[in-house]
Motif scaffolding. Sequence first.
Motif, PDB file in Angstrom:
ATOM      1  N   UNK A 196       0.698  -1.179  -0.099  1.00  0.00           N
ATOM      2  CA  UNK A 196      -0.132  -0.101   0.120  1.00  0.00           C
ATOM      3  C   UNK A 196       1.119   1.448  -0.055  1.00  0.00           C
ATOM      4  N   UNK A 197       0.487   2.565  -0.799  1.00  0.00           N
ATOM      5  CA  UNK A 197       1.421   3.792  -0.457  1.00  0.00           C
ATOM      6  C   UNK A 197       1.328   3.965   0.950  1.00  0.00           C
ATOM      7  N   UNK A 198      -0.614   3.880   1.429  1.00  0.00           N
ATOM      8  CA  UNK A 198       0.393   4.452   2.856  1.00  0.00           C
ATOM      9  C   UNK A 198      -1.453   3.545   3.534  1.00  0.00           C
ATOM     10  N   UNK A 199      -0.861   3.004   5.091  1.00  0.00           N
ATOM     11  CA  UNK A 199      -2.026   2.407   5.630  1.00  0.00           C
ATOM     12  C   UNK A 199      -3.257   3.007   6.185  1.00  0.00           C
ATOM     13  N   UNK A 200      -3.433   4.708   6.037  1.00  0.00           N
ATOM     14  CA  UNK A 200      -3.703   5.764   6.859  1.00  0.00           C
ATOM     15  C   UNK A 200      -4.488   6.022   6.282  1.00  0.00           C
ATOM     16  N   UNK A 201      -6.190   5.461   6.271  1.00  0.00           N
ATOM     17  CA  UNK A 201      -7.138   6.810   6.215  1.00  0.00           C
ATOM     18  C   UNK A 201      -7.405   7.985   6.012  1.00  0.00           C
ATOM     19  N   UNK A 230      -5.540   1.248   7.948  1.00  0.00           N
ATOM     20  CA  UNK A 230      -6.086   0.126   6.752  1.00  0.00           C
ATOM     21  C   UNK A 230      -6.511  -1.435   6.642  1.00  0.00           C
ATOM     22  N   UNK A 231      -5.503  -1.837   7.467  1.00  0.00           N
ATOM     23  CA  UNK A 231      -6.100  -3.753   8.040  1.00  0.00           C
ATOM     24  C   UNK A 231      -7.387  -3.189   8.722  1.00  0.00           C
TER      25      UNK A 231
END
Length: 519
Positions: A196-201, A230-231
């Motif tokens: 992922x580019x980022x795990x953060x919403x 993201x998880x």
Amino acid sequence: MKGIALWCLSVGFLAFGCKEKVMPKGAVVPDTPNIVLFFVDDMGWQDTSVPFWSQRTPYNDLYQTPNMERLAEAGMKFTQAYSTAVCSPTRVSLMTGMNAARHRVTNWTLYKDKLQPMETNHKTLQFPEWNVNGLSPVAGIEKAVYATPLPQVLKEAGYVTIHAGKAHLGAIGTPGEDPLKLGFEINIAGHAAGAPASYLGTDNFGNGVEGKEVWAVPGLEKYHGKDIFLTEAITQEAQLAMDDALEKNKPFFLYMAHYAVHTPIMADGRFVQKYYDKGLDSTEAKYAALVEGMDKSLGDIMDYLETKNISENTVVMFMSDNGGLSAVARGGEKHTHNKPLSSGKGSAHEGGIREPMLVKWPGKIAPKTVTDQQVIIEDFYPTILEMAGVENYETVQQVDGISFLPVLAGTQSNGTRPLFWHYPNEWGPSGPGIGASSSTRVGDWKFIYYYNDGSMELFNLKEDIGETQNLVKEQPEKARELAKTLSDYLRKVEAQIPSRKDTGEQIAYPDEVLITHNG
């Protein structure tokens, strides 16, 4: 595809009828089990509070995975389960039942028709034109393996097929990049990229950021701008998809394939502070939080099954796609994060290929059981189909995997058979066991052959799980035996072999090198 039928298993306590049974709340569901495959990215053998060795280690006390413990208590723990050393080869083997040497997706995929830069720039080796485009459900795609995907067979057998998370099965611009073209009816956040580019919403999972387009996670727009990891977002969407399946009164196959715990190593704010408080450096604290967030998702899925009164008729399988990252991007000393295993992701050593594996099937698998039976990733394909009661299915590919259902039943083992790994590629970083190689394990013995310099390693894993003593010189006959076993297999499946850049000649098979050296 033709000849697909549902049948009744009739071996030992695995027997179940073809009748329907009435579940609580009046829902009528077929006896065919739901199947959840919880698949983690880059999770090492030691990244858990569940010990997969004969003794606990400091890592088992560091990581907090209570739901893995819960799963182990309810089912079977595999102490010698294997994947490949990097992600795409494992995932293609899972979806096709083929060994990587046969399907030729031997490295990680992304761009259509392109070798990785570390391969084209290698100083001494010319790498083969491996299947850089990944898996294809249709014929005629160049540099792709044409195969009948697992979810397609399950879908035709009446399953609702759900993909949640990382796909990484085909290159951009090919059919294999889209799980919906591989037999999945629902796709949550899966595309061609493997991270992922980022795990953060709050970062929109990387969407809208220049230069991150390839890595931005698709299809989760409703979580953009929200304080959600993201998880967690993928887990919530998977629960909604299972709701839809239950409304259809059909069994479901949920492929719960998290991006975690792959890089970028980012802090899951729900869990990270406790690891800072333990004195871990910033990277390792964030990594431990990634692990715990993954485990929380596992717990949420198991809780969902119980709340919906379908836990007793649902198989839950847990596996990782390759060994834990250790050569790069981690805190602390390199190549130590999977100890007692040597090395990590990208390596032919045990740290790169041995995985945490758990299976729960109420009434079919005895709780709290442990097996040292050796299994490998392509075995999941025939096993899952047998669990689903699918027989007489036809595939365009030859399936290499062997069902481990008898092992789960406790009725018999799969015996001692050779396991094979083939990586005629370049991963990038350096370290023990990292580099273009082929290897085999037969019983307690493991043999590795490196293409760059023709070197070989022979280990007795029962006596030396850390692969510290190379026994090639002390055990020449055993080395010769395993070199022949490996070479014969590579020839049989017409495995691709690197060549010398300076001469263009194919590198010799390991048995040829031993003949040269030993007369």
